[in-house]
Scaffold this active site. Structure first.
Site, PDB file in Angstrom:
ATOM      1  CD1 TRP A 188      -3.023   1.399   0.872  1.00  0.00           C
ATOM      2  CD2 TRP A 188      -1.430   2.436   2.041  1.00  0.00           C
ATOM      3  NE1 TRP A 188      -3.483   2.654   1.191  1.00  0.00           N
ATOM      4  CE2 TRP A 188      -2.528   3.305   1.909  1.00  0.00           C
ATOM      5  CE3 TRP A 188      -0.302   2.869   2.735  1.00  0.00           C
ATOM      6  CZ2 TRP A 188      -2.536   4.588   2.461  1.00  0.00           C
ATOM      7  CZ3 TRP A 188      -0.312   4.137   3.280  1.00  0.00           C
ATOM      8  CH2 TRP A 188      -1.413   4.977   3.146  1.00  0.00           C
ATOM      9  CG  HIS A 189       3.453   2.223   3.226  1.00  0.00           C
ATOM     10  ND1 HIS A 189       2.865   1.163   3.874  1.00  0.00           N
ATOM     11  CD2 HIS A 189       3.439   3.257   4.111  1.00  0.00           C
ATOM     12  CE1 HIS A 189       2.505   1.537   5.093  1.00  0.00           C
ATOM     13  NE2 HIS A 189       2.839   2.803   5.259  1.00  0.00           N
ATOM     14  N   GLY A 190       3.695   1.829  -1.463  1.00  0.00           N
ATOM     15  CA  GLY A 190       4.323   2.207  -2.718  1.00  0.00           C
ATOM     16  C   GLY A 190       4.650   1.016  -3.595  1.00  0.00           C
TER      17      GLY A 190
END
Length: 485
Positions: free
Chosen positions: A327-329
């Site tokens: 989700w962060h990248g």
């Protein structure tokens, strides 16, 4: 517009005046004003993506109504599928398309097969991870019967566009925000005063600590091969503090601005550095994401794998945290970061301590030795995994670890040229922040000082922080770290 910029100050003062002094008696106009202000706030970054957010809002508004009305199970599932396809499809395309292409090309190259797949020149729409999850939770909660859909398009659009939390959360659920949009709001001085203090506390963490940490950590991470391991330790310590103060600072300001206009939104941080283990850390860190993933990913997976016992629970945790990392990248570093976090849950699951909660040093000024050791151990683990989180590639992370675990770890650290004085000031400010947050650990934020009755003490604290912000705060408005997520 950044919360810590002059442009936002002008925007919010104008908005606040219109909201409370011109349209305070008209709920629908107030909601419309929030929607228009949110559109202007988002368009300031890039007006081209305003249509993407507007389109997502329209699609999910009608899907919510049709899902609620439909009595046919297959039709409801099909409508949910359309909502997930629309939301996750856009997220996967803009955020992960090039990552998948690069990974596919790399996978074929391992077996000496050259493929000619082309990447696209994509710009990541700001806030897409946050408003996509907001929309998905809305549809899933309707489908499960937890909420009823709103038939007011302005209310729903305002829920999706809500500018205080649009770009970096918190990820509010519909059951939290929509009821507040549907009822008349009255200005509450005490709520506004505490919201103002929370904004200022967030501003202090952002411009005094996070932005000044960034000036040092960027040099240490970008040139790690030129510094001894002791300096690299300083780098990962300051970067861990930087991520926390940057993101929690944004969340504090987001919550504070929401309270100034009569809303109570989701608390996103609860003093995570005082956690006794990694499970407690994630219950206190980025709370809105953690609870979202728990409700919509981990819980269904744990039910699916329940016949596997603890092995099924471990598998559910690992999948959940790999997705948290992703989700962060769009980078393998984030996937590895999530996997490392998930692996740290395994001992807790095996020992049956996953859900155990403790009140740290309740009614005591200082923690016990055991509590101190647990907090230090948890912080150290998080700090070491931040190397992967910060690195551009897995190879770079391994090189940093290799340089870090060396005999020079016990040497005197070398601070980047021109940063020695700021480093000493930072240590003082970080220490002061941690002491204040420890003393305030039962509160919602560091400056929630309603219990201090003497006005002189409050004024001393306010003016001290104002002086520090003016004297030591970053002179330019730097972007928040989580904007890129």
């Amino acid at each position: 517009m950044l919360f810590n910029s002059l442009e936002f100050a002008i925007f919010f003062v104008t908005f606040f005046f219109l909201y409370w002094f011109v349209f305070h008696r008209h709920l629908k106009i107030q909601n419309l004003l929030i929607l228009i202000g949110s559109c202007a706030f988002y368009a300031w970054w890039d007006w081209r993506f305003l249509s993407l957010l507007a389109g997502s809002s329209m699609v999910n508004y009608f899907l919510g109504i049709y899902i609620d009305k439909s009595e046919n199970e297959k039709r409801r599932r099909f409508l949910i599928f359309l909502g997930l396809l629309q939301g996750l499809g856009g997220l996967l395309f803009f955020k992960y398309f090039n990552f998948f292409i690069h990974s596919l090309v790399d996978a074929f190259s391992v077996v000496n097969v050259n493929v000619n797949f082309h990447t696209l020149n994509l710009i990541l729409p700001l806030g897409i991870s946050f408003y996509t999850f907001r929309a998905i939770s809305y549809l899933l909660d309707i489908e499960s019967g937890k909420i009823k859909p709103t038939t007011d398009l302005v209310v729903f659009s305002t829920y999706m566009f809500f500018f205080p939390s649009l770009l970096s959360g918190p990820i509010d659920r519909a059951k939290t925000l929509i009821p507040q949009l549907e009822k008349i709001r009255v200005f509450d001085y005490n709520q506004a005063a505490d919201g103002s203090r929370q904004i200022f506390w967030g501003l202090f963490k952002k411009v005094v600590i996070a932005d000044n940490c960034a000036a040092i950590t960027s040099q240490l991470f970008d040139n790690y091969q030129d510094f001894p391991a002791s300096s690299l330790l300083v780098g990962i310590f300051l970067y861990t503090i930087q991520v926390y103060t940057d993101f929690s600072g944004y969340s504090d300001m987001s919550i504070g601005f929401s309270r100034l206009i009569g809303f109570n939104i989701t608390i996103n941080f609860n003093f995570p550095f005082f956690s006794q283990n990694i499970a407690e850390f994630w219950r206190r860190w980025h709370i809105s994401l953690t609870t979202w993933m728990t409700d919509y990913v981990f819980t269904p997976l744990s039910i699916t794998f329940r016949d596997m016992g603890k092995s099924g629970l471990i598998l559910a945790i690992l999948i959940n945290f790999i997705l948290v990392g992703l989700w962060h990248g769009a980078n393998w570093t984030f996937i590895v970061f999530g996997l490392l976090q998930g692996c740290c849950f395994i001992p807790l699951i095996v020992r049956g301590k996953l859900k155990r909660k403790k009140n740290i040093s309740k009614d005591r000024l200082l923690p016990t030795l055991r509590e101190s050791a647990n907090m230090l151990g948890t912080f150290t683990f998080v700090m070491l995994t931040m190397i992967v989180f910060r690195s551009a590639t897995i190879g770079q992370a391994l090189q940093y670890y290799r340089s870090f675990f060396s005999v020079s770890l016990f040497s005197k650290p070398v601070i980047p040229i021109g940063q020695s004085k700021m480093f000493l000031s930072l240590i003082m400010f970080i220490s002061a922040m941690l002491v204040i947050e420890w003393l305030q650990r039962g509160k919602e934020h560091g400056l929630q000082i309603d219990h201090i009755e003497h006005p002189v003490l409050k004024l001393i604290l306010y003016y001290t922080l104002i002086f520090i912000v003016i004297l030591f705060g970053a002179t330019t408005a730097n972007q928040f770290i989580y904007f890129k997520f």
